[in-house]
Write an enzyme that holds these catalytic residues in place. Structure first.
Site, PDB file in Angstrom:
ATOM      1  N   CYS A 276      64.983 -31.824  -8.810  1.00  0.00           N
ATOM      2  CA  CYS A 276      64.183 -30.676  -9.469  1.00  0.00           C
ATOM      3  C   CYS A 276      62.854 -31.315 -10.122  1.00  0.00           C
ATOM      4  CB  CYS A 276      65.125 -30.451 -10.518  1.00  0.00           C
ATOM      5  SG  CYS A 276      66.707 -29.883 -10.127  1.00  0.00           S
TER       6      CYS A 276
ATOM      7  N   ARG B 110      59.377 -29.875  -5.580  1.00  0.00           N
ATOM      8  CA  ARG B 110      60.370 -30.636  -5.698  1.00  0.00           C
ATOM      9  C   ARG B 110      61.685 -29.634  -5.701  1.00  0.00           C
ATOM     10  NH1 ARG B 110      60.014 -35.732  -7.633  1.00  0.00           N
ATOM     11  NH2 ARG B 110      61.992 -35.377  -8.809  1.00  0.00           N
TER      12      ARG B 110
ATOM     13  N   TRP C 295      65.993 -27.386  -8.059  1.00  0.00           N
ATOM     14  CA  TRP C 295      66.750 -27.323  -6.399  1.00  0.00           C
ATOM     15  C   TRP C 295      68.193 -27.557  -6.826  1.00  0.00           C
ATOM     16  CZ3 TRP C 295      64.941 -26.631  -1.807  1.00  0.00           C
ATOM     17  CH2 TRP C 295      65.981 -27.177  -0.929  1.00  0.00           C
TER      18      TRP C 295
ATOM     19  N   ASN D 246      66.815 -33.310 -14.517  1.00  0.00           N
ATOM     20  CA  ASN D 246      66.771 -33.548 -12.753  1.00  0.00           C
ATOM     21  C   ASN D 246      67.733 -34.656 -12.595  1.00  0.00           C
ATOM     22  OD1 ASN D 246      66.185 -33.930 -10.036  1.00  0.00           O
ATOM     23  ND2 ASN D 246      64.431 -35.397 -10.497  1.00  0.00           N
ATOM     24  N   GLY D 247      68.653 -34.348 -11.801  1.00  0.00           N
ATOM     25  CA  GLY D 247      69.576 -35.477 -11.262  1.00  0.00           C
ATOM     26  C   GLY D 247      71.011 -34.664 -11.305  1.00  0.00           C
TER      27      GLY D 247
ATOM     28  N   GLU E  50      66.648 -35.182  20.073  1.00  0.00           N
ATOM     29  CA  GLU E  50      66.094 -34.989  18.844  1.00  0.00           C
ATOM     30  C   GLU E  50      64.525 -35.262  18.863  1.00  0.00           C
ATOM     31  OE1 GLU E  50      66.323 -33.098  16.526  1.00  0.00           O
ATOM     32  OE2 GLU E  50      65.241 -34.275  14.785  1.00  0.00           O
TER      33      GLU E  50
ATOM     34  N   LYS F 144      61.164 -33.617  18.145  1.00  0.00           N
ATOM     35  CA  LYS F 144      60.398 -33.955  16.932  1.00  0.00           C
ATOM     36  C   LYS F 144      58.875 -34.127  17.507  1.00  0.00           C
ATOM     37  CE  LYS F 144      61.884 -33.402  13.798  1.00  0.00           C
ATOM     38  NZ  LYS F 144      63.023 -32.544  14.083  1.00  0.00           N
TER      39      LYS F 144
ATOM     40  N   GLU G  78      57.234 -30.624  18.866  1.00  0.00           N
ATOM     41  CA  GLU G  78      57.120 -29.351  17.807  1.00  0.00           C
ATOM     42  C   GLU G  78      55.711 -29.735  16.928  1.00  0.00           C
ATOM     43  OE1 GLU G  78      59.894 -28.537  14.660  1.00  0.00           O
ATOM     44  OE2 GLU G  78      60.780 -30.563  14.908  1.00  0.00           O
TER      45      GLU G  78
ATOM     46  N   HIS H 295      69.477 -37.456  39.006  1.00  0.00           N
ATOM     47  CA  HIS H 295      69.883 -36.023  39.635  1.00  0.00           C
ATOM     48  C   HIS H 295      68.849 -35.066  39.296  1.00  0.00           C
ATOM     49  CE1 HIS H 295      73.977 -37.209  39.885  1.00  0.00           C
ATOM     50  NE2 HIS H 295      73.941 -38.074  38.740  1.00  0.00           N
TER      51      HIS H 295
ATOM     52  N   LYS I 150      59.587 -22.986   8.778  1.00  0.00           N
ATOM     53  CA  LYS I 150      60.549 -23.798   8.081  1.00  0.00           C
ATOM     54  C   LYS I 150      61.954 -23.362   8.458  1.00  0.00           C
ATOM     55  CE  LYS I 150      62.454 -27.420   6.683  1.00  0.00           C
ATOM     56  NZ  LYS I 150      62.559 -28.746   7.424  1.00  0.00           N
TER      57      LYS I 150
END
Ligand code: AGP
Length: 600
Positions: A2, A27, A75, A101-102, A473, A477, A480, A496, A595
């Site tokens: 946060c 944040r 958050w 925050n935490g 992956e 990455k 994109e 193959h 996103k």
């Protein structure tokens, strides 16, 4: 993660607090709130959603003029992003208010004790416990009351506290969550991060763990939790607000790549605690994993993990395929939905389809209160904080780590793993944050390889076994964010078909970390070399054999192959990042992408 801001000085607090919050919106943006104190009264305005919602509320319901206030953008980690759960939180007597925050890890125990003593709670958050604790210990000295309260807590915090009894000061403190304080021309400031106060002051103090500070309009003092005064060292800030939001990194993606060790560390403590509260269903006879994109690749690694640890058949499917297949799902199926955003339309639809067929649904998700979490029987939060870069990085390795922890806990409950093996596995996992950090320290070597290959027209990523999904992956990455055609493939499949692609114009990234099938990877590398393919190998530090075959090598610390995707992901992310930067691409917002894909 946060964002908090505090101000006390000669100017009106609200505009300074709102501007500061906007600089911290990266944040977290689940809810926002402010509290000011004037005429012995605390006034609070707070609302779910982004900071512009808070501005609208304040316009509609203005607060009295005040030169002292605290603010928060959330958050969510405990409690969905609702009005009651938004910060600031207030004590029963309305004389104390706090932003945080935490994570207060022992909040449930403290809450139970405080309720027994007559405190009334209005939220599901861990933070509200602090407001009531400070109230409990307040005997006319706010700093003392805050110190006493913090001594009773376990976990991480960056807090700012106001009291109607002491309207000329703000008390702040930190443990494991960042907090800076500063003296500016117009007053004193506190914030989670530099961007919030950069326009007011260029010299800041980075509070250290276990320190408590008192901000008054013309000076700041700092103590430790034992009440001993601490001398402070001001540091000069040499960055503009925009780069400060990225923590000094050029892009959010690079910042988030670097957050992975901290995320892993948090997951291995707070995440594991939450995971242990999950009661694994007894009658499960098969597991289905549904996801999209990067989350799907995490699910593929999850298959290797769950099958080998729990001895259950695991089937992984693209959410978009699963939902239209009339899937073989029964009431004895455990469906695991993986999603960073928790809002991916196909994954939500897949979950609904599985529930219709009676499956139990759990999710691995990063956003508290997202649609997916509300439709799951249980949620394993990845606690990665907001992931701003469109290309998923820290959320991916957090999903992987969650699968390892889930697999180990599940295997213990099914008695398919010995306590010794379970303990040894967690010993390895607990080393992962440090090993990831070691890889990040060697990023310049990866950047140099990227510089030498950023012009290559197409890439092939090859991996085997638990690193076959790593190859997928790595390809995702790269494609994109750099728009270079890239394909991930099981290395054993080379003969193959894909081997026809190999020539001097194509780069091939081979994941050749130490493993039981290392020799097979060397054979693949020899085949590629014989056809003049440009080779880049990801190998284990100290591997002498690879050097005889490949000149472009990215070395990672040694780790048991089974856990290696947790490390292999980082060089793949950095390679993609530096190639995209070298090609001048918009790394954080690649073309055509969003996103979160909330539509089909
Ligand atoms: C990953 O880098 C992409 N941004 C994309 O594939 C993403 O993983 C996918 O859209 C799934 O998103 P989710 O995890 O929020 O469900």
């Amino acid at each position: 993660m946060c964002g908090i801001v505090g101000y006390i000085g000669q100017e009106e607090a609200i505009p300074i607090l709102l501007t500061g919050l906007k600089r911290l919106e990266y944040r977290g943006y689940d809810s926002a709130g402010i509290a000011t104190v004037s005429h012995a009264k605390i006034e609070v305005r707070k609302i779910p959603g982004k900071i512009h919602n808070l501005e609208d509320v304040i316009k509609k319901h203005p607060v009295s003029f005040s030169t002292c206030g605290i603010a928060h953008t959330r958050w969510a980690t405990h409690g969905a992003p609702t009005q009651e759960n938004a910060h600031p939180h207030v004590s029963c007597d309305k004389k104390i208010t706090i932003v945080h925050n935490g994570i207060i890890e022992n909040y449930l125990k403290l809450k139970t004790l405080l309720i027994k003593e007559g405190h009334r709670f209005v939220s599901q958050t861990d933070t509200e416990v602090l407001a009531h604790l400070v109230e409990k210990y307040y005997k006319g000295d706010l700093k003392k009351a805050v110190t006493e309260a913090l001594k009773k807590t376990e976990g991480s915090y960056a807090i700012a506290v106001l009291s109607t009894e002491e309207p000329d000061r703000i008390v702040v403190a930190r443990q494991d969550s960042p907090l800076i304080i500063a003296e500016g021309k117009s007053g004193s400031f506190a914030a989670s991060d530099v961007p919030a106060i950069l326009e007011h002051c260029k010299r800041v103090v980075y509070l250290k763990d276990g320190q408590v500070a008192v901000l008054e309009k013309d000076h700041i003092e700092v103590w430790d939790l034992n009440g001993k005064k601490v001398s402070v060292k001001f540091e000069h800030i040499h960055m503009d607000a925009e780069s400060a939001q990225k923590g000094g990194f050029d892009h959010f993606m690079l910042k988030e790549i670097h957050e992975q060790p901290a995320v892993a560390k948090k997951l291995l403590s707070s995440g594991l605690k939450e995971l242990k509260t999950f009661r694994f269903p007894k009658k499960i006879d098969n597991i289905v994993i549904v996801a999209c994109g990067t989350a799907y690749h995490a699910g593929l690694v999850g298959k290797y993990i769950l099958e080998s640890l729990c001895g259950l058949p695991v089937w992984v499917d693209f959410s978009s395929e699963f939902r239209y297949r009339n899937p073989l799902v029964t009431k004895d199926t455990l469906l695991i939905a993986v999603s960073q955003s928790g809002e991916t339309a196909d994954t939500l639809a897949a979950v609904r389809e599985a529930k219709k067929k009676g499956a139990s649904v759990v999710s691995i998700c990063n956003v508290v209160g997202s649609s997916l979490t509300r439709e799951s029987n249980f949620v394993f939060y990845t606690l990665a904080g907001p992931e701003i870069g469109v290309a998923s990085t820290k959320a991916y390795t957090a999903q992987l780590l969650m699968f390892y922890m889930l697999g180990l806990e599940f295997s213990r409950s099914r008695r398919t793993i010995s306590l010794g093996a379970y303990t040894r596995a967690f010993k390895i996992l607990n080393r992962v944050p440090a090993l990831q950090l070691e890889i990040l320290k060697s990023k310049s070597a990866i950047e140099a390889i990227a510089q030498r290959h950023h012009h290559v027209g197409s890439f092939l990523f090859l991996g085997r076994n638990v690193n076959f999904p790593s190859a997928l992956e790595g390809a995702l990455k790269l494609k994109e964010i750099s728009y270079i055609p890239a394909e991930g493939y099981a290395a054993g499949e080379m003969k193959h078909g894909p081997i026809a692609l190999i020539d001097e114009y194509r780069a091939v990234v081979c994941i050749a970390v130490s493993s039981k099938i290392y020799d097979k990877m060397i054979s693949n590398i020899q085949e590629i070399k014989a056809r003049s393919g440009k080779l880049i190998a990801i190998a284990t530090i100290g591997d002498k054999t690879i050097k005889t075959h490949v000149s472009e090598i990215i070395s990672i610390p040694s780790i048991d192959e089974f856990f290696s995707p947790l490390l292999v992901a980082l060089p793949l992310q950095l390679l993609a990042y530096y190639i995209a930067v070298a090609r001048g691409c918009h790394v954080d917002q690649p073309r055509n992408l969003a996103k979160s894909v909330t539509v089909e």
